[in-house]
Design a protein around this motif. Structure first.
Motif, PDB file in Angstrom:
ATOM      1  N   ILE A  43       0.844  -1.205   0.000  1.00 20.82           N
ATOM      2  CA  ILE A  43       0.000   0.000   0.000  1.00 20.82           C
ATOM      3  C   ILE A  43       0.876   1.250   0.000  1.00 20.82           C
ATOM      4  N   VAL A  44       1.866   1.284   0.873  1.00 17.79           N
ATOM      5  CA  VAL A  44       2.694   2.492   1.010  1.00 17.79           C
ATOM      6  C   VAL A  44       3.423   2.796  -0.304  1.00 17.79           C
ATOM      7  N   GLU A  45       4.028   1.767  -0.877  1.00 18.16           N
ATOM      8  CA  GLU A  45       4.791   1.984  -2.109  1.00 18.16           C
ATOM      9  C   GLU A  45       3.874   2.467  -3.224  1.00 18.16           C
ATOM     10  N   ASN A  46       2.694   1.822  -3.351  1.00 19.51           N
ATOM     11  CA  ASN A  46       1.778   2.194  -4.432  1.00 19.51           C
ATOM     12  C   ASN A  46       1.095   3.533  -4.201  1.00 19.51           C
ATOM     13  N   ALA A  70       6.147   7.213   6.599  1.00 26.20           N
ATOM     14  CA  ALA A  70       6.372   6.234   5.523  1.00 26.20           C
ATOM     15  C   ALA A  70       5.689   6.681   4.224  1.00 26.20           C
ATOM     16  N   VAL A  71       4.442   7.166   4.344  1.00 28.58           N
ATOM     17  CA  VAL A  71       3.716   7.620   3.150  1.00 28.58           C
ATOM     18  C   VAL A  71       4.349   8.902   2.606  1.00 28.58           C
ATOM     19  N   THR A  72       4.695   9.800   3.500  1.00 32.82           N
ATOM     20  CA  THR A  72       5.372  11.045   3.087  1.00 32.82           C
ATOM     21  C   THR A  72       6.630  10.721   2.278  1.00 32.82           C
ATOM     22  N   GLN A  73       7.400   9.754   2.745  1.00 35.01           N
ATOM     23  CA  GLN A  73       8.617   9.379   2.012  1.00 35.01           C
ATOM     24  C   GLN A  73       8.277   8.854   0.620  1.00 35.01           C
TER      25      GLN A  73
END
Ligand SMILES: Nc1ncnc2c1ncn2[C@@H]1O[C@H](C[S@+](CC[C@H]([NH3+])C(=O)[O-])CC(=O)[O-])[C@@H](O)[C@H]1O
Ligand SMILES: O=C(O)C(=O)Cc1ccccc1
Length: 247
Positions: A43-46, A70-73
């Motif tokens: 999810i985070v990567e996508n 993590a999402v910000t990154q």
């Protein structure tokens, strides 16, 4: 920046306190979320890839309930639109402090990342700037149910045409058999990731009053009631899902 294994609930507790995002949780958070939320890394990567399609020049991209960012990154790595700024928001002082450290580390490792601002603030009272992307990755479930519609309405108002809200949540199911099966499979996922029965039971007690999942149908209806025009589920792994909501 310590990244320790999550043993927070490994010892028997006389009384399990309600879950809070404090320093002890911050220390183990990357390990905890990866071992507790099936599909989290995907999810985070996508989210970065999805956001790149909706991001528009000179707008804000919000990460609401950013935790350690993590999402910000992922947003900073994937979005290329000119003049965008990522705004990461969390109301846990411990999370915000460590989030800033992680983002400074990211700055030293990559060039041409989007600028970022980390705010220690309550997303329920924050005034949102015009935004093309709002990500809420497993945050709405910690907001009191009666405040969720108003928050989504504020997000809808801040979203520019062509933008998107990306909302990830743990789901609950009306159908008893489906609820039981997906819950059991989630417990199997935790067991497979090394959590003991005691850890699983104590964590469940800790989150039961603070984290209240909704059904997919409730999410869809509430997003439409908040003024979104379309809801598109793009990912589900067991009882965890992510939705794109279009303004
Ligand atoms: N009212 C609030 N205002 C601001 N922050 C809040 C509020 N309520 C809760 N939070 C914050 O929302 C985050 C939820 S964790 C998000 C994971 C992250 N998105 C990730 O993709 O790694 C989800 C989880 O642990 O399951 C915590 O950091 C809270 O402090
Ligand atoms: O652990 C769980 O059962 C969850 O549903 C997710 C979770 C993950 C990290 C902190 C709180 C809840």
């Amino acid at each position: 920046m310590s990244k320790e294994p999550d043993r927070l609930f490994a010892q028997p507790l006389e009384q399990v306190p309600d879950f809070v995002f404090n320093e002890a949780v911050v220390q183990v958070f990357p390990d905890m979320i990866k071992r507790s939320v099936p599909g989290y890394p995907t999810i985070v990567e996508n989210l970065g890839v999805l956001a790149a399609r909706f991001a528009q020049p000179n707008t804000a991209l919000y990460d609401l309930g950013a935790s350690l960012g993590a999402v910000t990154q992922a947003l900073r790595r994937h979005v290329r639109a000119d003049g965008c700024q990522v705004i990461a928001v969390d109301n846990s002082a411990a999370m915000v402090e460590r989030c800033r450290q992680y983002l400074t580390a990211q700055d030293s490792m990559f060039q041409e990342l989007l600028p970022v601002q980390v705010l220690e603030a309550d997303i329920l009272t924050l005034a949102l700037q015009p935004a093309s992307v709002v990500a809420m990755n497993f945050t709405l479930q910690f907001i009191a149910p009666e405040q969720r519609l108003e928050l989504l309405g504020c997000i809808r108002q801040a979203l520019l045409p062509g933008g998107a809200l990306i909302l990830s949540e743990k789901l609950r199911f009306e159908d008893e058999e489906q609820q039981l099966l997906l819950n059991e499979l989630h417990l199997d996922f935790k067991r497979a990731n090394g959590y003991s029965e005691l850890e699983i039971a104590q964590k469940r007690s800790a989150i039961e009053h603070v984290m209240k999942p909704d059904t997919l149908q409730t999410h869809e209806q509430r997003l439409l009631a908040a003024g979104f025009s379309k809801v598109v589920p793009w990912f589900q792994c067991l009882n965890f899902a992510s939705l794109i909501a279009l303004p």
